[in-house]
Design a protein around this motif. Sequence first.
Motif, PDB file in Angstrom:
ATOM      1  N   LEU A 193     -12.027   4.962  19.149  1.00  0.00           N
ATOM      2  CA  LEU A 193     -10.774   4.230  19.239  1.00  0.00           C
ATOM      3  C   LEU A 193      -9.991   4.504  17.968  1.00  0.00           C
ATOM      4  N   LEU A 194      -8.780   5.006  18.167  1.00  0.00           N
ATOM      5  CA  LEU A 194      -7.888   5.384  17.074  1.00  0.00           C
ATOM      6  C   LEU A 194      -6.686   4.451  17.127  1.00  0.00           C
ATOM      7  N   ALA A 195      -6.284   3.899  15.962  1.00  0.00           N
ATOM      8  CA  ALA A 195      -5.156   2.970  15.955  1.00  0.00           C
ATOM      9  C   ALA A 195      -4.348   3.152  14.681  1.00  0.00           C
ATOM     10  N   CYS A 196      -3.025   2.926  14.803  1.00  0.00           N
ATOM     11  CA  CYS A 196      -2.173   3.042  13.620  1.00  0.00           C
ATOM     12  C   CYS A 196      -0.820   2.404  13.910  1.00  0.00           C
ATOM     13  N   GLY A 197      -0.196   1.868  12.864  1.00  0.00           N
ATOM     14  CA  GLY A 197       1.160   1.375  12.987  1.00  0.00           C
ATOM     15  C   GLY A 197       2.147   2.524  12.989  1.00  0.00           C
ATOM     16  N   SER A 198       3.166   2.436  13.819  1.00  0.00           N
ATOM     17  CA  SER A 198       4.115   3.551  13.935  1.00  0.00           C
ATOM     18  C   SER A 198       5.002   3.686  12.696  1.00  0.00           C
ATOM     19  N   ALA A 199       5.061   2.656  11.837  1.00  0.00           N
ATOM     20  CA  ALA A 199       5.852   2.729  10.604  1.00  0.00           C
ATOM     21  C   ALA A 199       4.972   2.933   9.375  1.00  0.00           C
ATOM     22  N   ASP A 200       3.698   3.231   9.595  1.00  0.00           N
ATOM     23  CA  ASP A 200       2.777   3.518   8.481  1.00  0.00           C
ATOM     24  C   ASP A 200       2.957   4.982   8.106  1.00  0.00           C
ATOM     25  N   HIS A 201       4.039   5.278   7.372  1.00  0.00           N
ATOM     26  CA  HIS A 201       4.471   6.660   7.213  1.00  0.00           C
ATOM     27  C   HIS A 201       3.463   7.580   6.531  1.00  0.00           C
ATOM     28  N   PRO A 202       2.596   7.122   5.594  1.00  0.00           N
ATOM     29  CA  PRO A 202       1.615   8.079   5.057  1.00  0.00           C
ATOM     30  C   PRO A 202       0.521   8.437   6.067  1.00  0.00           C
ATOM     31  N   GLN A 203       0.132   7.459   6.919  1.00  0.00           N
ATOM     32  CA  GLN A 203      -1.004   7.674   7.820  1.00  0.00           C
ATOM     33  C   GLN A 203      -0.600   8.114   9.226  1.00  0.00           C
ATOM     34  N   TRP A 204       0.571   7.707   9.687  1.00  0.00           N
ATOM     35  CA  TRP A 204       0.971   8.017  11.064  1.00  0.00           C
ATOM     36  C   TRP A 204       0.886   9.510  11.383  1.00  0.00           C
ATOM     37  N   PRO A 205       1.372  10.406  10.527  1.00  0.00           N
ATOM     38  CA  PRO A 205       1.221  11.833  10.863  1.00  0.00           C
ATOM     39  C   PRO A 205      -0.238  12.266  10.953  1.00  0.00           C
ATOM     40  N   ASP A 206      -1.095  11.742  10.061  1.00  0.00           N
ATOM     41  CA  ASP A 206      -2.520  12.092  10.112  1.00  0.00           C
ATOM     42  C   ASP A 206      -3.139  11.672  11.437  1.00  0.00           C
TER      43      ASP A 206
END
Length: 731
Positions: free
Chosen positions: A668-681
């Motif tokens: 399960l992969l999750a991330c905030g769409s405005a988490d700009h350092p991590q979102w591309p990763d």
Amino acid sequence: MSTGHDGFDRFFGGLDRLAPGGTVVPAWSPDARWLAFIDGPADDRQGWLADCASGERKPLVPDVSSLRESIRHLTGETPAGRGLPFDHVIFAADAQVEARVGGVRVRIELDSGKAERLADGEEGSVTPREFLRPRPLIDPAEARELASPGGALLASMADGNVVVRSTIDGRVSSLTSDGTPEHDYRFDLVDSGLASLGMAFPVCNWSPDGSRLAVSRVDSRGVHRAPQVHYLNREEEVVHRYCAQAGGQLERTTLHVLDVFGRPAVQLDLGDTTDTYPVPAAWLPDGRHLIVFVMSRDCRRIDVVLADAQTGATRPIFREVGDSFLRIHHDVYYASKIGLFLTPDGAHVLWLSERSGWKHLYLYDLEGTLVRQLTDGEWPVDYVHHVDDDHVYFTAHIDTDRPYDTHLARVRLDGGPVEQLTSDPGAHSMVMAPRGDVLVDTWSTVATAPRSVLRSVDGSLLAELSTADTSGLAWTPTQEFTVLAADGETELWGAVFFPADFDETRTYPLVEYVYGGPQWVAAPHSFDYGAFGRHAHALAQLGYIVFVVDGRGTPGRSKAFHDVVYGDWTAGLVPDHAAAALQLKERYSFLSESPVAVIGYSWGGYAAFRLAAERPDVYGAAVSLAAGFDPYSLVLYECYLGLPQANPQAYRKAETYPLAHSFASPFLLACGSADHPQWPDVMKMSETLIRAGKEHEFVVLPGQIHALDAVHAAYFWRKVRTFLAAHLAAG
């Protein structure tokens, strides 16, 4: 936050809500006679005064009922609960305190218990206002104006410049005018409330007389700009955040001194500061000179220099060079926690160094001569909390049998043995009185609730202050454990969490909550579990046994223990955590045969994926929240791996995307769409898994940055609950 699971929600907020008390917010009277504090549960708070000389205690006010009635009359509302309707006070005079009841400030006469309502000043001119403070890599954060010594001015930042506001007439004036968002002025600050209580690490900003302000000017031009897309507006908005990458251009910082009387700003002569981290460290008492700390980009060289605030001239005091990193990058980059302290007379510098293999204190004069090493032994100093004319007071992991316990200690500046001021097992913290004659000592363990006492500076007990009330805590106590690292020799410490209704005759799946980053100790060693421990404890209420462990490559132990991460991000990660999981499965008969699940956030998300990818024989399911998968994407890796141009093999070894092709566990992969350092990763990881034909769940948290708000956190943990139930066999 509510996930719909009572047990999870109950423990997610931390044990302090379930066992109130045990910690105090101290207020010290101007005459240094009294310590005032509030104790008790929210619906029945009581106030106390402790005599700093005798330790005797008495009630804060003669009659709580009369005070409540007075406050009802002043505010027009009946105070909630039965006790005092505020959780802390500050002294306004020797026999007066101030408190805030809702949005109303009140002043209380301690002898009579009478209260009066206070105005905040003309148009709120006295109350510090909020402003947005820029931070490296991440979103700006709300901060409060910084008061000058004496309180005449309040400093803040706006549009790249430093401005001050008068507390007398509210006039605002700019101390700089040439700042821009991409080449801006900043100053260091900590939470003013915590700082006033002695509960925050000091930073350097205002000069002692309040006439000057030490600032940084940060040139971000040319630094990588990461897009942050705000999808939830009526029209999508793209904001670009400066986000320095490993091996890329680093923001260039220069140091300046601003004058509140309008004299020209003075730039400190530090030479070319490209690829360095300069930090104002401390003002000398004369208000004209300050100590400056300059660390190289690879964290292996630190220069300590003396600067003239009037001319900008500098001269070296000393330099330290190491074979690996000399400071934790996060400490310098985000907190200006640099391990440098000044003696009260301004004649000597106290310096934390790991040159002996353990972090210890060294005393230098301002000519750069090492006067003496103050502490020694196979244990590390944690941090310095107070220095007077005779002693330095610090916390340290001084008990070698319990290496993560934190004790209070002191040592004479003129040399001599270290005096350990506390003996009870656990994590001790201290708040020193402004006069330096008494201190509040608060301590706990993972299973023992906090207790606070008043001590003399020699460690002798003066008064009991507060002990947490555990009568409403229905739980199975958390346990510390030790296992051996993958080398078969090094002892690792961790904590294991149980369901509240734990039954040792049943069997439970094992879950690891992992972090693994080199800047923090993740496993809790006090009753305040921190985010890692609170999440782990809440997960256990879903019917699992959950553990957190710190492998080699993390701080708090010897330099050799920490240096395992140097040049090899994964050296102590997968081997040590997998070894710990296997040893726990062998040790506890109540653990089921099902594979271990692993959950991590941020660098913990990196670790969770890597553990499941490399040790599928141990880990059978993984959850990664806001994971940084790409070591090239952030400058945060450089202190530990060097620059990718100089050490390409270390970066290739730290990459995770190549592991996706062999990844076989439910994920399960999750991330905030405005988490700009991590979102591309995270997007790249999902794409890599898709192209490799690997099924996975991708939970998008719209508009969320690296930290989730309550609504989205609840949604995420509901998804985790469903995921674990589907992939872990119950006992």
